[in-house]
Design an enzyme around this catalytic site. Sequence first.
Site, PDB file in Angstrom:
ATOM      1  N   HIS A   1       0.163  -0.089 -10.085  1.00 37.51           N
ATOM      2  CA  HIS A   1      -0.672  -0.955  -9.234  1.00 37.51           C
ATOM      3  C   HIS A   1      -1.124  -2.200 -10.018  1.00 37.51           C
ATOM      4  O   HIS A   1      -2.327  -2.454 -10.162  1.00 37.51           O
ATOM      5  CB  HIS A   1      -1.881  -0.180  -8.699  1.00 37.51           C
ATOM      6  CG  HIS A   1      -2.508  -0.819  -7.484  1.00 37.51           C
ATOM      7  ND1 HIS A   1      -3.072  -0.101  -6.464  1.00 37.51           N
ATOM      8  CD2 HIS A   1      -2.656  -2.114  -7.119  1.00 37.51           C
ATOM      9  CE1 HIS A   1      -3.548  -0.920  -5.534  1.00 37.51           C
ATOM     10  NE2 HIS A   1      -3.295  -2.157  -5.923  1.00 37.51           N
TER      11      HIS A   1
ATOM     12  N   ARG B   1       0.851  -1.179   0.000  1.00 32.74           N
ATOM     13  CA  ARG B   1       0.000   0.000   0.000  1.00 32.74           C
ATOM     14  C   ARG B   1       0.891   1.234   0.000  1.00 32.74           C
ATOM     15  O   ARG B   1       1.912   1.280   0.715  1.00 32.74           O
ATOM     16  CB  ARG B   1      -0.895   0.021   1.262  1.00 32.74           C
ATOM     17  CG  ARG B   1      -2.116  -0.874   1.168  1.00 32.74           C
ATOM     18  CD  ARG B   1      -3.075  -0.377   0.096  1.00 32.74           C
ATOM     19  NE  ARG B   1      -4.266  -1.188  -0.097  1.00 32.74           N
ATOM     20  CZ  ARG B   1      -4.460  -2.059  -1.084  1.00 32.74           C
ATOM     21  NH1 ARG B   1      -3.516  -2.293  -1.968  1.00 32.74           N
ATOM     22  NH2 ARG B   1      -5.596  -2.699  -1.216  1.00 32.74           N
TER      23      ARG B   1
HETATM   24  C1  OXD Z   1      -5.969  -5.563  -3.557  1.00 29.99           C
HETATM   25  C2  OXD Z   1      -5.277  -4.715  -4.546  1.00 29.99           C
HETATM   26  O1  OXD Z   1      -6.070  -5.164  -2.396  1.00 29.99           O
HETATM   27  O2  OXD Z   1      -5.253  -5.084  -5.748  1.00 29.99           O
HETATM   28  O3  OXD Z   1      -6.444  -6.655  -3.918  1.00 29.99           O
HETATM   29  O4  OXD Z   1      -4.731  -3.682  -4.197  1.00 29.99           O
END
Ligand code: OXD
Length: 309
Positions: free
Chosen positions: A273, A224
């Site tokens: 991401h 994250r």
């Molecule tokens: C998840 C993401 O939490 O792809 O699955 O970030």
Amino acid sequence: MKIVVHIKGEAEQWREALADAFPEATVLTSDACAEERKNADYLAVWKPPEHLLREQTQLKAMINLGAGVDYLLRTPGRPKEVPIAKLRDAGMSELMADYVLYGVLHFYRSFDRYAAQQANAQWQPHPVEEKSQWPVGVLGLGAIGAHVAETLSQAGFPVSGWSRSPKRIEGVNCLHGDDGLENILSQAKTLITLLPDTTETRGIINAKRLGQLPQGASLINPGRGTLVDENALLKTLDASEGLRGAMLDVFPEEPLPADNPLWRHPKVTITPHMSAPTPLHDAIDQVIAYIRDFEAGKSVTTVDPENGY
Ligand code: OXD
């Protein structure tokens, strides 16, 4: 039974799969009109809009179509009493392990240096260290982190993993607590952050902790964006004795704004991401199983909003 699906770009595929699995149910995407959407029994959602949560009156459960529940937990209007189930692995851990192994090898086999050398037509091979001399630290040992740690260990790297509570993983030196974290930071030649976004983990990789890493260490963050203090990271990358490089897949603001200095930093590799997109088939099977279990009154492992995972 009514199920409403919200996930950008994939909602129709999800709607069809859930409608096949539950022929007696009304399955809609969140594009349906408000009148049709309301009174759902289940929401199957990824980053839902606030109004979709607010307009529900009789939800039995929400299913988060991803592993991280941070976004859903902080969406205003979330009915606090409604249980949340989340995708647990669902094929994501294998994809994540590929991404991280690629990242570790990127630094271990000097691909970062070769990319810089190529720009100057410079032919300069670098010696390859023993893998045993390349300790790797994995912060976060949930389903995905544990698989990543095992994969790196099987690839021959000495791996230490860190989690909130004690864990046991074959081939991985599992640590917890402040001492455990310091121990990992002091040794890791590559640090991988796979913690969830919670009040305790936000900014955990700050200037002090970056400074505890060995000189020339590298950072891979596919967890994250909020885990890493971005200003501290930039400073450590710019310091002559600081970090060698960072591979970043997640950011506090996504998409990463075009004027963010990380985009152009020579020591940073950015991916959008994409480290572990949810494989549709595995995820659909998991969501179907959740709804069946909720309907049958079976016990379901749900998210603890206090812990944030
Ligand atoms: C998840 C993401 O939490 O792809 O699955 O970030």
